[in-house]
Scaffold this motif. Structure first.
Motif, short mmCIF file in Angstrom:
data_model
loop_
_atom_site.label_atom_id
_atom_site.label_comp_id
_atom_site.label_asym_id
_atom_site.label_seq_id
_atom_site.Cartn_x
_atom_site.Cartn_y
_atom_site.Cartn_z
N TRP A 85 -11.04 6.72 10.55
CA TRP A 85 -11.44 5.50 10.92
C TRP A 85 -12.69 5.17 10.07
O TRP A 85 -13.30 6.10 9.49
N VAL A 86 -13.11 3.69 9.97
CA VAL A 86 -14.01 3.41 9.08
C VAL A 86 -14.91 2.25 9.83
O VAL A 86 -14.31 1.56 10.56
N LEU A 87 -16.10 2.34 9.93
CA LEU A 87 -17.01 1.23 10.64
C LEU A 87 -18.11 0.91 9.55
O LEU A 87 -18.78 1.50 9.17
N PRO A 88 -18.23 -0.56 9.31
CA PRO A 88 -19.21 -0.73 8.38
C PRO A 88 -20.48 -1.17 9.03
O PRO A 88 -20.61 -1.54 10.09
N MET A 89 -21.54 -0.72 8.17
CA MET A 89 -22.87 -0.94 8.75
C MET A 89 -23.59 -1.93 8.15
O MET A 89 -23.10 -2.74 7.02
N THR A 90 -24.78 -2.39 8.64
CA THR A 90 -25.57 -3.68 8.21
C THR A 90 -26.05 -3.29 6.61
O THR A 90 -26.39 -4.50 6.05
N ASP A 91 -26.37 -2.07 6.28
CA ASP A 91 -27.35 -1.90 5.17
C ASP A 91 -25.88 -1.74 4.06
O ASP A 91 -26.41 -1.29 2.88
N VAL B 192 0.93 -1.24 -0.03
CA VAL B 192 -0.14 0.09 -0.05
C VAL B 192 0.83 1.23 0.04
O VAL B 192 0.57 2.25 -0.84
N GLY B 193 1.93 1.14 0.86
CA GLY B 193 2.91 2.62 0.93
C GLY B 193 2.04 3.52 1.72
O GLY B 193 2.49 4.97 1.29
N ALA B 194 0.95 3.39 2.56
CA ALA B 194 0.41 4.25 3.22
C ALA B 194 1.34 5.29 3.97
O ALA B 194 2.25 4.87 4.68
N MET B 195 0.94 6.39 3.98
CA MET B 195 1.78 7.64 4.70
C MET B 195 1.35 7.23 6.20
O MET B 195 2.40 7.39 7.12
N LEU B 196 0.05 7.37 6.47
CA LEU B 196 -0.45 6.86 7.93
C LEU B 196 -1.37 5.68 7.71
O LEU B 196 -2.92 6.25 8.05
N GLY B 197 -1.23 4.55 7.60
CA GLY B 197 -2.06 3.57 7.51
C GLY B 197 -2.71 3.42 8.70
O GLY B 197 -2.24 3.48 10.10
N GLU B 198 -4.19 3.27 8.95
CA GLU B 198 -5.06 3.31 10.27
C GLU B 198 -6.23 2.50 10.30
O GLU B 198 -6.80 2.22 9.16
N GLY B 199 -6.79 2.38 11.18
CA GLY B 199 -8.14 1.97 11.41
C GLY B 199 -8.61 0.61 10.79
O GLY B 199 -9.87 0.60 10.11
N PRO B 200 -7.98 -0.52 10.66
CA PRO B 200 -8.42 -1.54 9.93
C PRO B 200 -9.51 -2.17 10.64
O PRO B 200 -9.65 -2.22 11.80
N ILE B 201 -10.54 -2.63 9.81
CA ILE B 201 -11.63 -3.48 10.62
C ILE B 201 -12.25 -4.49 9.76
O ILE B 201 -12.10 -4.32 8.30
N TRP B 202 -12.33 -5.66 10.24
CA TRP B 202 -12.97 -6.77 9.30
C TRP B 202 -14.56 -6.52 9.08
O TRP B 202 -15.29 -6.38 10.15
N ASP B 203 -14.80 -6.63 7.89
CA ASP B 203 -16.32 -6.55 7.46
C ASP B 203 -16.49 -8.10 7.32
O ASP B 203 -16.74 -8.48 6.17
N GLY B 204 -17.34 -8.85 8.14
CA GLY B 204 -17.73 -10.04 8.06
C GLY B 204 -18.82 -10.32 7.13
O GLY B 204 -19.02 -11.44 6.45
N GLN B 205 -19.58 -9.28 7.19
CA GLN B 205 -20.87 -9.38 5.97
C GLN B 205 -20.46 -9.50 4.66
O GLN B 205 -21.04 -9.99 3.80
#
Length: 296
Positions: free
Chosen positions: A62-68, A15-28
């Protein structure tokens, strides 16, 4: 637990991100979401290796997945809704603090979103924690910090962990029946030579994992605050992990190029990339935010 040399820590995606952050698994959807704060990017990673990127507003923390199918994204102005095409500002945060930005977040089992802010210059103690519940944004204790990270929650939701990065401390507080935290106490401090604590995550047995910015790995603490050691990485700045995969036993870790000299970058070819390794204890199932109306 075995150290990083035995755990096959490896690059999942360049990725080469300058500031990679906020990983979150989206099981859906069976994918991992994460951001590059300084690169103004939102990334979606498929386990087979595909990476899809979206231009995000300002600096997404950050990022947060929603059910919709939509996503909540915390950027500098506040909490946004992303439908796959456009970003809509739902809840402004700290317009009275133009030097601040949103930095990290998590969802409590009750569906409320807890988020933190920080001084973007990393100098002034203007960062705070907030709870977004039912459309209401409430500021929480403890005292203001320069850089907030987390929160993260124990498996039963009864304890919240808050990171004061520059003080190299992880705080803990009980979550009351009303959903609000009690008085915070020092849960643990990083041992010397381990860098600064970044984003925290708690697994299904209550072990607290924390990214080590400048510490070459991921640190682990028992539920009573005892240091359990470090998973070693080939790059210095590890920011946060997420438990993913069908069994939540594949760990993904974001990293950063930020703050590294040209000479250091030459020695750390994977700085800013997404890493992965496997563990025996699963993470927690991701709780989805409960939809809340925008602030009028």
């Amino acid at each position: 637990m075995r150290d990083g040399a035995d755990m096959n820590v490896r690059i999942a995606c360049e990725v080469g991100a300058m500031l990679g952050e906020g990983p979150i698994w989206d099981g859906q959807r069976g994918c991992l979401w994460f951001v590059d704060i300084k690169g103004h990017a939102l990334h979606r990673f498929e386990p087979l290796g595909a990476l899809e990127s979206f231009r995000a507003p300002e600096e997404p923390g950050w990022v947060l997945p929603m059910t919709d199918g939509a996503l909540l994204v915390g950027a500098r102005e506040g909490v946004h809704l992303f439908d796959g095409a456009t970003f809509e500002l739902l809840h402004p945060v700290e317009h009275e603090q133009p030097g601040n930005r949103l930095n990290d977040a998590a969802v409590h089992p009750d569906g409320s979103v807890w988020l933190g802010t920080m001084d973007n210059a990393e100098e002034a103690p203007t960062g705070a924690y907030y709870r977004l519940h039912g459309g209401d944004l409430e500021q929480l204790s403890p005292e203001p910090m320069v850089i907030t990270n987390g929160p993260a929650f124990s498996p039963d939701g009864g304890t919240v962990y808050l990171v004061d990065t520059l003080e190299r401390a992880i705080l803990a507080a009980q979550v009351g029946p009303d959903g609000r935290p009690g008085e915070a106490r020092v849960f643990a401090r990083l041992p010397e030579g381990m860098g600064y604590p970044d984003g925290p995550v708690v697994d299904s047995e209550g072990t607290v994992w924390v990214g080590l910015f400048g510490g070459w790995g991921v640190g682990r603490f028992s539920p009573d605050g005892a240091w359990l050691g470090r998973i070693e990485f080939p790059v210095a700045n590890v920011t946060k992990i997420a438990f993913g995969g069908p069994d939540l036993k594949t760990v993904y870790a974001t990293t950063a190029r930020k703050g590294l000299s040209d000479a250091e970058l030459a020695r750390q070819s994977g700085a800013g990339d997404l890493f992965m390794f496997e563990v025996e204890v699963a993470g927690q199932e991701q709780v989805h935010p409960r939809p809340s109306p925008p602030t009028p």
